[in-house]
Design an enzyme around this catalytic site. Structure first.
Site, mmCIF file in Angstrom:
data_model
loop_
_atom_site.group_PDB
_atom_site.id
_atom_site.type_symbol
_atom_site.label_atom_id
_atom_site.label_comp_id
_atom_site.label_asym_id
_atom_site.label_seq_id
_atom_site.Cartn_x
_atom_site.Cartn_y
_atom_site.Cartn_z
ATOM 1 N N ARG A 34 72.477 21.676 58.728
ATOM 2 C CA ARG A 34 71.893 22.350 59.594
ATOM 3 C C ARG A 34 72.842 23.243 60.373
ATOM 4 N NH1 ARG A 34 67.294 17.845 61.370
ATOM 5 N NH2 ARG A 34 65.726 18.402 59.843
ATOM 6 N N GLY A 351 59.223 18.097 53.574
ATOM 7 C CA GLY A 351 59.170 16.580 53.368
ATOM 8 C C GLY A 351 59.488 15.940 52.179
ATOM 9 N N GLY A 374 57.093 18.477 59.726
ATOM 10 C CA GLY A 374 55.609 18.574 60.364
ATOM 11 C C GLY A 374 55.332 20.032 60.637
#
Ligand code: AMP
Length: 392
Positions: A34, A351, A374
């Site tokens: 990330r 996911g 999500g």
């Protein structure tokens, strides 16, 4: 879409909401993907002589004991190594130290402030988008860039709060731009547009099914979810995963969209939910009461491939089998390989399917792997996401 390239950031105090929510163990970053992902936006800001102020959350803060393990300091160190320049870490989310440091910045200076969720200790200020906090953070900068896709479905002070106080001076960073450009396939899909759905429970995917069934030309359903649809069609699904409360929903979808839904015709079955027992492949008409389906079978794989071969665009959410077990990840992997080999424009929607593609070394070979979890799911449900709306 308002992009980073639309903003004048030259010499400007540029607040960037990053996603530095990386796994940290004993103060060491376990996976810096990330942080690496944020470099494009940060480098662009450096090239344009911005004064760069970085914000991110890390983990969840519910009590004092959560503070130390969710300290962002290791991220500043790693980022500094990756950029090969100083990243000034401020161990505060507000106050004179932070304000003075910002006021003394030169172009190309970089500050990372402490975890935005430290503010959650005092009445969940970050996570509930406390108006005073959003206004305060906005006051520290001239312009705002949101590049944290994973939290875009939530209204937090560090995304919606800041953006709504810097109206006309806010934009998306490159990571979000890439996600939104790929997912905007849904607005006007190239046809045939095929959706592949897998995963465990129908209940978790009702919103996705309802939204996508109206847009897709075909929906290929595998995974545990397929068995509730098969049950609704009257098959004996043995001891396979059943979402009994949603049989009626499946019946309705099958009635309303009979020509769109494609279900497994054969499955890999076992008597136990383990990786140890040998499985058998059975036609869907042949399951006995003590057998559970744990993956699609080879005829289903052929059937899905025959549809996908014709597709101009594909969205795929959820694995087709229990991919955590080596035996039952096989057909998910084969279908992933198929879309890659045939250059089928495929977006993996969040996911578990992204995790499956990653383990199979195929994540970087598909057209786009959406990493939002999500956020991606809510986008696929057709919901308006607060972090997007605030900047739009
Ligand atoms: P989801 O988070 O809804 O995408 O679900 C992913 C989960 O679905 C994974 O943990 C898989 O193990 C599970 N899954 C896929 N196929 C099956 C199946 N046939 N039976 C039970 N679970 C399944």
């Amino acid at each position: 879409m308002k992009k980073i390239t639309d903003l004048d950031i030259e010499n400007k105090k540029t607040l960037i909401r990053c996603d530095f929510n990386v796994p940290i163990k004993d103060g060491q970053i376990v996976d810096d993907t990330r942080i690496v992902g944020a470099l494009k936006t940060i480098n662009y800001c450096l090239e344009h002589n911005a004064k760069i102020i970085l914000l991110s959350h890390l983990g969840r803060i519910k009590e004092e004991a959560d503070l130390a393990k969710n300290n962002l300091a290791p991220v500043a160190k790693r980022l500094s190594e990756l950029l090969n320049r100083e990243v000034h870490f401020i161990n505060a989310t507000r106050g004179p130290e932070l304000e003075n440091a910002i006021n003394n910045m030169q172009p190309q200076d970089i500050i990372l402030m402490q975890n935005t969720r430290y503010e959650d200790l005092d009445g969940k200020k970050e996570s509930s988008n406390d108006p005073e906090l959003g206004k305060y953070w906005a006051s520290l900068g001239d312009v705002y860039i949101n590049d944290a896709f994973g939290t875009i479905h939530r209204a937090h002070a560090s995304n919606v709060g800041i953006a709504s106080n810097l109206v006309g001076k806010s934009a998306f960073g490159f990571l979000i731009e890439k996600e939104l450009t790929a997912l905007s396939i849904l607005d006007n899909p190239e046809r045939p547009f095929i959706v592949v759905l897998g995963g465990a429970k129908v209940a978790d995917k009702i919103g996705v099914i309802e939204n996508l069934v109206t847009k897709a030309d075909k929906i290929l359903i595998g995974g545990g979810m397929a068995f509730t649809f098969l049950k609704a069609q009257g098959f004996n699904i043995g001891s396979s995963l059943l979402d009994a409360e949603n049989i009626a929903f499946c019946t309705k979808i099958l009635n309303d969209y009979a020509d769109k839904i494609v279900l497994p015709v054969d499955v890999a079955v076992s008597n136990t939910f383990t990786n140890d027992e040998n499985y058998r492949t059975k036609d869907i008409t042949m399951l006995s009461n003590d057998e559970m389906g744990l993956d699609i079978g080879p005829k289903t794989l052929d059937l899905f491939e025959s549809h996908l071969k014709t597709a101009a665009s594909v969205i795929w959410n959820g694995p087709l089998g229990v991919y955590e077990f080596d035996k039952y990840k096989e057909n998910t992997n084969k279908l992933l390989q198929f879309v890659v080999d045939n250059n089928i424009k495929t977006i993996l929607g969040g996911g578990d399917i992204v995790a499956a593609a990653s383990t199979a070394n195929l994540k970087d070979k598909v057209y786009h792997a959406s990493t939002g979890g999500g956020a991606t799911l809510e986008y696929l449900e057709g919901k308006k996401l607060p972090g997007i709306e605030a900047i739009k």
